[in-house]
Design an enzyme around this catalytic site. Structure first.
Site, PDB file in Angstrom:
ATOM      1  N   ARG A  30     -10.202  47.429  79.718  1.00 49.74           N
ATOM      2  CA  ARG A  30     -10.544  46.754  80.981  1.00 49.74           C
ATOM      3  C   ARG A  30      -9.442  46.948  82.023  1.00 49.74           C
ATOM      4  O   ARG A  30      -8.349  47.403  81.710  1.00 49.74           O
ATOM      5  CB  ARG A  30     -10.689  45.248  80.733  1.00 49.74           C
ATOM      6  N   GLY A  31      -9.736  46.543  83.237  1.00 49.27           N
ATOM      7  CA  GLY A  31      -8.741  46.426  84.300  1.00 49.27           C
ATOM      8  C   GLY A  31      -7.970  47.693  84.600  1.00 49.27           C
ATOM      9  O   GLY A  31      -8.537  48.794  84.661  1.00 49.27           O
ATOM     10  N   ARG A  82      -8.788  42.688  72.058  1.00 54.09           N
ATOM     11  CA  ARG A  82      -9.798  41.654  71.875  1.00 54.09           C
ATOM     12  C   ARG A  82     -11.223  42.080  72.212  1.00 54.09           C
ATOM     13  O   ARG A  82     -12.152  41.430  71.780  1.00 54.09           O
ATOM     14  CB  ARG A  82      -9.445  40.419  72.724  1.00 54.09           C
ATOM     15  N   ASN A 108      -3.182  45.039  68.045  1.00 57.02           N
ATOM     16  CA  ASN A 108      -2.355  44.156  68.862  1.00 57.02           C
ATOM     17  C   ASN A 108      -0.969  44.768  68.912  1.00 57.02           C
ATOM     18  O   ASN A 108      -0.242  44.757  67.918  1.00 57.02           O
ATOM     19  CB  ASN A 108      -2.314  42.767  68.209  1.00 57.02           C
ATOM     20  N   VAL A 109      -0.587  45.292  70.068  1.00 59.96           N
ATOM     21  CA  VAL A 109       0.711  45.974  70.140  1.00 59.96           C
ATOM     22  C   VAL A 109       1.891  45.000  70.044  1.00 59.96           C
ATOM     23  O   VAL A 109       3.042  45.420  69.972  1.00 59.96           O
ATOM     24  CB  VAL A 109       0.848  46.854  71.409  1.00 59.96           C
ATOM     25  N   ASN A 162       0.468  49.979  78.934  1.00 58.46           N
ATOM     26  CA  ASN A 162      -0.240  49.113  79.887  1.00 58.46           C
ATOM     27  C   ASN A 162      -0.563  47.733  79.322  1.00 58.46           C
ATOM     28  O   ASN A 162      -0.615  46.756  80.070  1.00 58.46           O
ATOM     29  CB  ASN A 162      -1.543  49.810  80.326  1.00 58.46           C
ATOM     30  N   TYR A 203       4.408  32.238  86.397  1.00 63.05           N
ATOM     31  CA  TYR A 203       4.486  33.645  85.976  1.00 63.05           C
ATOM     32  C   TYR A 203       5.808  33.946  85.264  1.00 63.05           C
ATOM     33  O   TYR A 203       6.086  35.095  84.938  1.00 63.05           O
ATOM     34  CB  TYR A 203       4.327  34.527  87.221  1.00 63.05           C
ATOM     35  N   LYS A 207       8.522  41.711  82.326  1.00 61.18           N
ATOM     36  CA  LYS A 207       8.381  42.920  83.141  1.00 61.18           C
ATOM     37  C   LYS A 207       9.757  43.412  83.617  1.00 61.18           C
ATOM     38  O   LYS A 207       9.957  44.619  83.787  1.00 61.18           O
ATOM     39  CB  LYS A 207       7.459  42.655  84.338  1.00 61.18           C
ATOM     40  N   THR A 218      -8.310  42.493  89.710  1.00 57.91           N
ATOM     41  CA  THR A 218      -8.853  42.562  88.352  1.00 57.91           C
ATOM     42  C   THR A 218      -9.422  41.195  87.979  1.00 57.91           C
ATOM     43  O   THR A 218      -9.260  40.224  88.720  1.00 57.91           O
ATOM     44  CB  THR A 218      -7.748  42.901  87.322  1.00 57.91           C
TER      45      THR A 218
END
Lengths: 81, 256
Positions: B17-18, B40, B65-66, B92, B153, B160, B191
Site C-alpha cells: 500500500r501507500g 498485515r 514483519n521486518v 520503506n 510523532y 527516522k 496516503t
C-alpha cells in the site's frame, strides 16, 4: 494444551495480565490492551500456529471467543488442505 | 528500446500500500522485477504483484514483519535461493505509535525502532551481500518528522533520524562495493495513514500551505526514489532528498 489456552497465554504475556482475566466473552478493551498490544498478539498467534489473520477479519472480532474461533477455523482449514 | 532497470531485481519492503506500492510500480514500470514484502495486508500485496506482472516483469510476494530479525533472514534466504542476487533495496516499511514523548514506553520504542531503524540496518547488511560484485542501490524512506516536531510523532521522528544517520554511514562503508545509499523524506504524503492524522486533528490539512500548490503524492516520492536508483544519481551518496513541495523551506508561507 488447547488452542484457546495457548492463545490465552500469548495474550496474557503480551498485555501483562493474569490469564484468568481473559474470558471468551471479554474484549481487548476489558484487559486494557492498546492497539500495539493487539497487533503484537495477532502476530504472535500467527507465528505460533503458522496461520494468517487478515486485518479485515481481526476487525470483526467482538471478543476473545471470536478470536479463538477464527484461529480454530484456520487450523481446521489447514488440516483439510 | 530497453528500459533502465531491465533485468534488475528490487526488494521494496512494505509495498502492498501507500508509498511502497507507488515505488514498486514505478520501478516495475522501468523494467525491474520486484519482491513485494508485506506484513498485515496480503490482499493489497497480491494486488500490487498483479499490477507489476501486468507490466511484463516478475513479482514475488513475501510476508514478513521486518521488525523481527528472524523474518528478515527468511526474506533474504528466500531471495538468495530463488534469485541468487539483488540489485535494489528500498527500505520503506514503517510503523509507529502515536504518543507524546512523555507517554512513550519501552514497548512502543522497541516496536517502532525495530521496524523503522533496526530493519534498515539488518536489511541493508543482508542486501549488500546479495549485491556483491554487481553494485547496487539502497534507498530508505524517511520523513520530515526526523528534523521537525510533529504532534504525537515523537518515536517515529526519532526512528527516522536514526534511519538518516544510518544512511550516511552505510553510504560511506558500502561505497567501495559500488553500492549507492540514500534516503528520501516526504512531508505529509497523501496516503491512508495521512487521512487518519488529519481526521484525528493531529495535523492540519496542508494542501493550501504547500508552496507547490498541492500535497505530495506517493508517486512524487516514487519518482525521486527511481531517480536515486538510476545511474544518473551515481554521485549522490548518503543524502536525504526532501520531497515536500517547498514546505520545509517556507515554514511561514501562507496561502494567497
Amino acid at each position: 494444551m488447547s488452542v484457546e489456552e495457548q492463545i490465552r497465554e500469548i495474550v496474557a504475556k503480551i498485555v501483562h495480565v493474569d490469564k484468568s482475566l481473559i474470558t471468551r466473552e471479554g474484549t481487548f478493551k476489558d484487559i486494557k490492551a492498546d492497539s500495539l498490544d493487539i497487533v503484537q498478539a495477532m502476530v504472535a498467534v500467527e507465528d505460533t500456529f503458522d496461520i494468517e489473520i487478515p486485518d479485515e477479519e481481526a476487525q470483526k472480532f467482538q471478543n476473545f471467543g471470536d478470536f479463538v474461533d477464527f484461529v480454530e477455523r484456520c487450523l481446521a482449514a489447514k488440516e483439510r488442505a | 528500446m530497453s528500459q533502465p532497470l531491465q533485468g534488475r531485481l528490487a526488494l521494496v519492503t512494505g509495498s502492498g500500500r501507500g508509498i511502497g506500492n507507488a515505488i514498486a510500480l514505478k520501478l516495475a514500470s522501468q523494467g525491474a522485477d520486484i519482491i513485494v514484502n508485506f506484513f498485515r495486508r496480503r490482499d493489497a500485496a497480491e494486488k500490487t504483484a498483479r499490477d507489476i506482472e501486468a507490466m511484463g516483469v516478475k513479482a514475488q510476494v513475501i510476508k514478513a514483519n521486518v521488525g523481527d530479525p528472524a523474518k528478515i533472514d527468511e526474506i533474504f534466504d528466500t531471495i538468495g535461493n530463488d534469485w541468487g542476487h539483488l540489485d535494489i533495496l528500498i527500505n520503506n516499511a514503517a510503523s509507529g505509535v502515536g504518543r507524546s514523548v512523555m507517554d512513550l514506553d519501552v514497548k512502543a520504542w522497541d516496536w517502532t525502532m525495530d521496524i523503522n531503524a533496526k530493519a534498515v540496518l539488518l536489511c541493508s547488511q543482508r542486501a549488500s551481500k546479495l549485491m556483491e560484485g554487481r553494485g547496487g542501490k539502497i534507498v530508505s524512506i524517511s520523513s520530515l518528522g526526523s528534523s521537525f516536531v510533529l504532534p504525537t510523532y515523537a518515536i517515529v521522528g526519532v526512528s527516522k533520524a536514526a534511519l538518516e544517520a544510518l544512511t550516511r554511514y552505510l553510504a560511506i562503508e558500502l561505497a567501495p562495493k559500488g553500492i549507492c545509499v540514500n534516503a528520501v523524506a516526504g512531508s505529509a504524503v497523501e496516503t491512508e495513514a495521512l487521512k487518519f492524522y488529519i481526521k484525528e486533528g493531529l495535523i492540519k490539512d496542508t494542501r493550501q500551505a504547500t508552496p507547490a500548490g498541492r500535497m505530495v503524492t506517493p508517486e512524487d516520492v516514487a519518482n525521486t526514489v527511481a531517480f536515486l536508483c538510476s545511474e544518473e544519481a551515481f554521485m549522490i551518496r548518503g543524502q536525504t532528498i526532501i520531497v515536500d513541495g517547498g514546505t520545509s523551506v517556507a515554514p511561514f508561507a501562507t496561502p494567497e
